[in-house]
Design an enzyme around this catalytic site. Sequence first.
Site, short mmCIF file in Angstrom:
data_model
loop_
_atom_site.label_atom_id
_atom_site.label_comp_id
_atom_site.label_asym_id
_atom_site.label_seq_id
_atom_site.Cartn_x
_atom_site.Cartn_y
_atom_site.Cartn_z
N LEU A 36 0.66 -1.22 -0.06
CA LEU A 36 -0.19 0.05 0.06
C LEU A 36 0.95 1.40 -0.07
O LEU A 36 2.02 1.35 0.46
CB LEU A 36 -0.88 0.10 1.34
CG LEU A 36 -1.97 -1.41 1.45
CD1 LEU A 36 -2.88 -0.81 2.56
CD2 LEU A 36 -2.61 -1.42 0.23
N GLY A 39 -1.86 6.38 -2.39
CA GLY A 39 -2.83 6.26 -3.35
C GLY A 39 -3.98 5.42 -2.79
O GLY A 39 -5.20 5.71 -2.80
N HIS A 40 -3.46 4.26 -2.25
CA HIS A 40 -4.45 3.34 -1.57
C HIS A 40 -5.12 4.02 -0.61
O HIS A 40 -6.30 4.04 -0.26
CB HIS A 40 -3.89 2.16 -0.98
CG HIS A 40 -3.28 1.37 -2.31
ND1 HIS A 40 -1.83 1.13 -2.40
CD2 HIS A 40 -3.89 0.40 -3.26
CE1 HIS A 40 -1.66 0.32 -3.34
NE2 HIS A 40 -2.60 -0.14 -4.01
N GLY A 150 -8.43 3.41 -7.83
CA GLY A 150 -7.44 4.63 -8.02
C GLY A 150 -7.59 4.81 -9.66
O GLY A 150 -7.71 3.78 -10.32
N ASP A 153 -5.40 3.47 -12.82
CA ASP A 153 -5.39 2.42 -13.73
C ASP A 153 -6.92 2.73 -14.35
O ASP A 153 -7.82 2.26 -14.03
CB ASP A 153 -5.58 1.09 -12.63
CG ASP A 153 -4.29 0.75 -12.16
OD1 ASP A 153 -3.20 0.37 -13.02
OD2 ASP A 153 -4.09 1.15 -10.96
N GLN A 156 -8.65 -0.13 -16.18
CA GLN A 156 -9.14 -1.07 -15.27
C GLN A 156 -10.71 -0.50 -14.79
O GLN A 156 -11.54 -1.20 -14.53
CB GLN A 156 -8.37 -1.25 -14.02
CG GLN A 156 -9.04 -1.74 -12.75
CD GLN A 156 -7.93 -2.28 -11.84
OE1 GLN A 156 -7.26 -3.07 -12.04
NE2 GLN A 156 -7.67 -1.50 -10.96
N VAL A 179 -2.66 10.03 -7.11
CA VAL A 179 -1.91 10.54 -5.79
C VAL A 179 -0.55 10.68 -6.50
O VAL A 179 -0.02 9.47 -6.97
CB VAL A 179 -2.05 9.84 -4.49
CG1 VAL A 179 -1.03 10.53 -3.69
CG2 VAL A 179 -3.51 9.75 -4.24
N SER A 189 2.71 0.74 -6.67
CA SER A 189 3.42 -0.41 -5.76
C SER A 189 4.80 -0.62 -6.60
O SER A 189 5.61 -1.12 -5.95
CB SER A 189 2.35 -1.46 -5.53
OG SER A 189 1.31 -1.05 -4.71
O1 PAF Z 1 -5.71 -2.24 -9.10
C1 PAF Z 1 -5.30 -3.50 -8.51
O2 PAF Z 1 -4.55 -3.31 -7.37
C2 PAF Z 1 -6.01 -4.79 -8.77
O3 PAF Z 1 -6.22 -4.94 -10.14
C3 PAF Z 1 -7.16 -5.14 -8.17
C4 PAF Z 1 -8.22 -4.22 -8.43
C5 PAF Z 1 -7.15 -5.15 -6.45
C6 PAF Z 1 -7.57 -6.56 -8.68
O4 PAF Z 1 -6.59 -7.42 -8.28
#
Ligand code: PAF
Length: 284
Positions: A36, A39-40, A150, A153, A156, A179, A189
Amino acid sequence: MSDCKKKTAHNIAEIKKALGSSDGRTVGLVPTMGALHRGHLSLIERAARDCDTVVVSIYVNPTQFGPTEDLEGYPRQLDKDIEMASGAGADIIFAPADDELYPAPVFTEIKINELVGLLCGKKRPEHFSGVATIVVKLVNIIKPDIIYFGEKDWQQFVIVKKVFKDLNVDTLVVGMPIVRDADGLALSSRNRYLSQKQRRSAKALPAALELAHDMIKNGERRKDKIISAAKEVIAAEPSLELEYFSICHPENLVEVETIKGEMLLAAAVDAGGARLIDNKVIKI
Ligand code: PAF
């Protein structure tokens, strides 16, 4: 022992027990692969503001890694992550083992028809199928009202929104701004893979996006000019190898013909084996 450590669920039965019956309480889920960073934490803090109970999942999902990618070496630091997530407002951590989520060889997975051949999907053809499958599994287990992603990505984020719409998943999808470090590099990460030299070079990635945005703000409308200027910024750093630099529509991710309206500036580079991505949504 921190409160969250007491509330770390390692399997599905434990997370269901920790959640109990919802009794009208709202549940927020922040799905992560651990390692982490701030950002997380911004996602967890937002979830804590919005929801009564915040679950953070920490799981390095094997099905979203390609055969030559960094699954084995992906940073794992569960105890530190639990402390960080807890400090940011997580109530429960879900940290399952592989055999809990994939007890048998994968029989069912979500196939994404569109968007996978674009941007990151060109180099990572199976990646978004793995992401969509694990996200839907987590949602089915935890049943959150809201799930947080976030916007670094971006692809995603867009794909998950479309998957939820198509599969009638009721959970609300919330995106949170990127962030950045002081020099502009988006937190990731994977930044910890960078040598000091690569780390210094990596700021060319946000700088290239910034330059493209500035050119557009200053009236440049020739897409090829904008892209070649942005590519030059990255090419000036020999330790970076450009994968793509795209100016596309923010939702369907198709390359734009004309510089107009809402657009996504998105880029990916390889920095000595570490894959870095960044983007900026702009409007003119
Ligand atoms: O963005 C991430 O860290 C991953 O793609 C997720 C959404 C946790 C799925 O494994």
